[in-house]
Enzyme design. Structure first.
Site, PDB file in Angstrom:
ATOM      1  N   GLY A 180       4.687   0.119   5.621  1.00  0.00           N
ATOM      2  CA  GLY A 180       3.767  -0.254   4.549  1.00  0.00           C
ATOM      3  C   GLY A 180       4.534  -0.577   3.290  1.00  0.00           C
ATOM      4  N   GLU A 181       3.899  -0.381   2.143  1.00  0.00           N
ATOM      5  CA  GLU A 181       4.475  -0.645   0.820  1.00  0.00           C
ATOM      6  C   GLU A 181       4.660  -2.126   0.518  1.00  0.00           C
ATOM      7  OE1 GLU A 181       8.150   1.482   0.208  1.00  0.00           O
ATOM      8  OE2 GLU A 181       7.327   3.385   0.937  1.00  0.00           O
ATOM      9  N   GLY A 182       4.449  -3.000   1.505  1.00  0.00           N
ATOM     10  CA  GLY A 182       4.785  -4.413   1.350  1.00  0.00           C
ATOM     11  C   GLY A 182       6.121  -4.761   1.960  1.00  0.00           C
ATOM     12  N   ASP A 185       0.839  -1.201   0.000  1.00  0.00           N
ATOM     13  CA  ASP A 185       0.000   0.000   0.000  1.00  0.00           C
ATOM     14  C   ASP A 185       0.870   1.244   0.000  1.00  0.00           C
ATOM     15  OD1 ASP A 185       0.060   1.260   3.052  1.00  0.00           O
ATOM     16  OD2 ASP A 185       0.453  -0.891   3.009  1.00  0.00           O
TER      17      ASP A 185
END
Length: 351
Positions: A312-314, A171
């Site tokens: 976040g971001e993975g 995300d």
């Protein structure tokens, strides 16, 4: 756009899981001595329907990006324009997720679902420019909600059709921890003060504003019980696409390594959209955000790592990926007692 119901989710292969447990007990080590790695190896075998499982060799991280109108309530430490800037950074390969995914041997793509700017050539699935302020209005229209979920489904299908054997949902969106905390509180019955954390680093005054925004959004969501309605009322296009992505991966019998707060909030919705999907997921790491623990508990998932990561971001899932690969290697590559000519446990050890 009409919503196509998800078909029933078929569970991972129980026969392969049983074979994996049996093989783990025959390997040259005391049973259970590899701890969580043994459980993860059984899960991988069940998801692949084979024992021993093959190594994950085409892992894909898909980062869903979007802006949220609730940022107008000053719930984040960063300005809204950071979403577009960071999405471009991911697309150009310069973000934390790019570095960590490269180290873990995974590919990365970013998808603009609702960035409040003209973001570039990764905007083919864009639903709108910015989702609504959930503290005062719906995040999306009913049509936009369906479009976003269906986009997530199509993206998952595309990755699986291209050969992905493990998916990581990521995300990127200023304000998305407020939205994620709202969805989780709505689905678990938690009070705002139990669910709201400090996100990107807000101070106590920012936390109070964020908690108030979640409270107001939950008041609006009280009359909503269906998952699409919740995404419309207090979600956003990025979270809706993430939910469709996680659910469709399970439909396609493709395992998912969840990241932190946003992806797990979306997964909690996805489990309502496609009951049984959670059997195809693992939680990559534990975020310090309190709502993340609530969501993992509701899904029955035990995070693999706890490194106090909250980007976040993975990224947390990408760091957990080598652990999952180690679990597969332990089951697939170790010799059994019989193969190695090593004596097993003494009979009296079982008496």
């Amino acid at each position: 756009m009409d919503f196509a119901e998800f078909p029933p989710v078929s569970p991972p292969d129980a026969t392969a899981a049983a074979a994996a447990r049996s093989r783990q007990d025959s390997l040259t080590k005391p049973p259970g001595s590899l701890g969580r790695l043994e459980e993860l190896s059984v899960w991988a075998a069940a998801c692949q329907g084979r024992c021993p499982p093959k190594q994950f060799d085409r892992v894909r991280v898909v980062v869903f990006a979007g802006d949220h109108g609730v940022t107008r309530e000053r719930v984040s430490a960063y300005p809204v324009e950071v979403t577009a800037q960071m999405a471009a950074n991911i697309d150009h390969g310069g973000a934390a997720i790019n570095a960590l995914a490269t180290a873990a041997g995974a590919g990365v793509r970013v998808v603009d679902m609702a960035i409040d700017a003209e973001a570039g050539d990764f905007s083919a699935y864009k639903v709108r420019r910015g989702s609504g302020d959930i503290s005062a209005e719906d995040a999306l229209t009913a049509e936009e909600t369906v479009a976003a979920v269906e986009a997530g489904r199509r993206i998952a299908d595309g990755e699986v059709d291209a050969g992905a054997d493990l998916l990581i949902p990521g995300d990127m969106g200023i304000g998305n921890t407020t939205v994620a905390a709202t969805l989780i509180a709505a689905l678990t019955g938690a009070e705002p003060v139990e669910a709201v954390g400090h996100g990107t680093g807000i101070d106590d005054a920012g936390w109070a504003r964020k908690t108030a925004a979640v409270r107001d959004a939950l008041f609006r969501a009280r009359a909503v019980s269906d998952p699409l309605g919740l995404l419309r009322c207090c979600g956003g296009a990025d979270l809706a696409a993430l939910a469709g992505f996680c659910a469709q991966a399970a439909i396609r019998r493709t395992p998912v390594l969840l990241d932190g707060l946003a992806s797990t909030a979306a997964a909690l919705v996805a489990e309502r959209l496609a009951p049984g999907a959670r059997a195809w997921w693992q939680a990559g790491h534990r975020s310090p955000e309190p709502a993340h623990a609530l969501a993992c508990a509701a899904l029955g998932l035990e995070p693999i790592l706890d490194l106090r990561m909250r980007l976040g971001e993975g990224t947390g899932a990408a760091v957990a990926l080598p652990v999952l690969r180690a679990a597969v290697a332990s089951l697939a590559s170790m010799s059994t007692f019989a193969e190695a000519g090593v004596s097993g446990p003494a009979p009296e050890a079982h008496g």
